[in-house]
Design a protein around this motif. Sequence first.
Motif, PDB file in Angstrom:
ATOM      1  N   UNK A 105       0.833  -1.208   0.000  1.00  0.00           N
ATOM      2  CA  UNK A 105       0.000   0.000   0.000  1.00  0.00           C
ATOM      3  C   UNK A 105       0.866   1.257   0.000  1.00  0.00           C
ATOM      4  N   UNK A 106       0.268   2.342  -0.480  1.00  0.00           N
ATOM      5  CA  UNK A 106       0.944   3.639  -0.483  1.00  0.00           C
ATOM      6  C   UNK A 106       0.075   4.657   0.240  1.00  0.00           C
ATOM      7  N   UNK A 107       0.732   5.495   1.051  1.00  0.00           N
ATOM      8  CA  UNK A 107       0.022   6.486   1.849  1.00  0.00           C
ATOM      9  C   UNK A 107       0.654   7.864   1.670  1.00  0.00           C
ATOM     10  N   UNK A 108      -0.174   8.879   1.830  1.00  0.00           N
ATOM     11  CA  UNK A 108       0.320  10.241   1.945  1.00  0.00           C
ATOM     12  C   UNK A 108       0.336  10.574   3.432  1.00  0.00           C
ATOM     13  N   UNK A 109       1.485  10.951   3.945  1.00  0.00           N
ATOM     14  CA  UNK A 109       1.622  11.314   5.348  1.00  0.00           C
ATOM     15  C   UNK A 109       1.739  12.830   5.467  1.00  0.00           C
ATOM     16  N   UNK A 110       0.759  13.438   6.106  1.00  0.00           N
ATOM     17  CA  UNK A 110       0.745  14.890   6.311  1.00  0.00           C
ATOM     18  C   UNK A 110       1.052  15.152   7.780  1.00  0.00           C
ATOM     19  N   UNK A 111       2.039  15.972   8.066  1.00  0.00           N
ATOM     20  CA  UNK A 111       2.385  16.249   9.454  1.00  0.00           C
ATOM     21  C   UNK A 111       1.144  16.721  10.215  1.00  0.00           C
ATOM     22  N   UNK A 112       0.916  16.110  11.364  1.00  0.00           N
ATOM     23  CA  UNK A 112      -0.320  16.346  12.113  1.00  0.00           C
ATOM     24  C   UNK A 112      -0.499  17.821  12.472  1.00  0.00           C
ATOM     25  N   UNK A 113       0.566  18.475  12.909  1.00  0.00           N
ATOM     26  CA  UNK A 113       0.447  19.882  13.307  1.00  0.00           C
ATOM     27  C   UNK A 113       0.082  20.756  12.109  1.00  0.00           C
ATOM     28  N   UNK A 114       0.717  20.511  10.972  1.00  0.00           N
ATOM     29  CA  UNK A 114       0.393  21.264   9.752  1.00  0.00           C
ATOM     30  C   UNK A 114      -1.053  21.031   9.357  1.00  0.00           C
ATOM     31  N   UNK A 115      -1.491  19.783   9.434  1.00  0.00           N
ATOM     32  CA  UNK A 115      -2.869  19.453   9.076  1.00  0.00           C
ATOM     33  C   UNK A 115      -3.850  20.187   9.979  1.00  0.00           C
ATOM     34  N   UNK A 116      -3.597  20.188  11.282  1.00  0.00           N
ATOM     35  CA  UNK A 116      -4.498  20.873  12.221  1.00  0.00           C
ATOM     36  C   UNK A 116      -4.524  22.379  11.957  1.00  0.00           C
ATOM     37  N   UNK A 117      -3.350  22.960  11.703  1.00  0.00           N
ATOM     38  CA  UNK A 117      -3.280  24.405  11.441  1.00  0.00           C
ATOM     39  C   UNK A 117      -4.080  24.782  10.197  1.00  0.00           C
TER      40      UNK A 117
END
Length: 241
Positions: A105-117
């Motif tokens: 499988x392949x995933x996009x990982x978005x930094x949690x803090x950036x995502x919340x902001x």
Amino acid sequence: MESSSPAVTTPEELPILCGLSDDHRRRIMENTMLHTVPAGTVLFEQGDTPNFQIVVMSGSVQLFGRSTSGREVLVEVVSPPDLIIPAAVVTGAPYLMRARVPEPSTFLLIQARTFRDLVASDLSLANSLIGSLSTQFRRMVRQIKNLKLRSAVQRIGCYLLTLSERQGTPEKAVLPYEKNLIASELGITRESFSRVLASLEKHGIRIDGQTIWIDDAERLAKECVPDPLIDDRELGFVLGD
């Protein structure tokens, strides 16, 4: 239940990112990475705190719940282009489930803090997140209704009918993973799953390993009584005479 959703080729195709402004899209892409993993990879454990918002690009993820005694059950299977447990990411709370990858499988990982902001500052992303959370909530409500309102026979029969429709093969349903995992997802034991399958042979099915042949879909439907508000689709033969 599992989905046959197609893979997403590039991050730009993800519905949750489509409405972002150019500046916000650039910022989010600067804080993401593509992550490809082999089958059997554990993405996180129950109780871990999210470091990333994980988005499924291809493949799938199985989410398991574990009791204090060590008993583990399959709760849900997540497919593209869904987000994995965004409720934990936006609140910064520990994951309530363990995530394991059953296939490459392949995933996009978005930094949690950036995502919340960005959720707090970008209306489009906030609306997309609300849509994702709403879809996941409705999926969980259907699952709870399935477990609480139906017998084991009804759960398994409807599972087979829905699976065959999703796979585009009305004459059969190919079980997508091990029978013990499907049984736990449906809230029964592996032994009960096998017994119910055997009992359904007199209602229009034949068992051949992981392939369940559906010789009489209408007869099976009469026994298990599909419901579009639980199964999330109107099975055409249920409307027949």
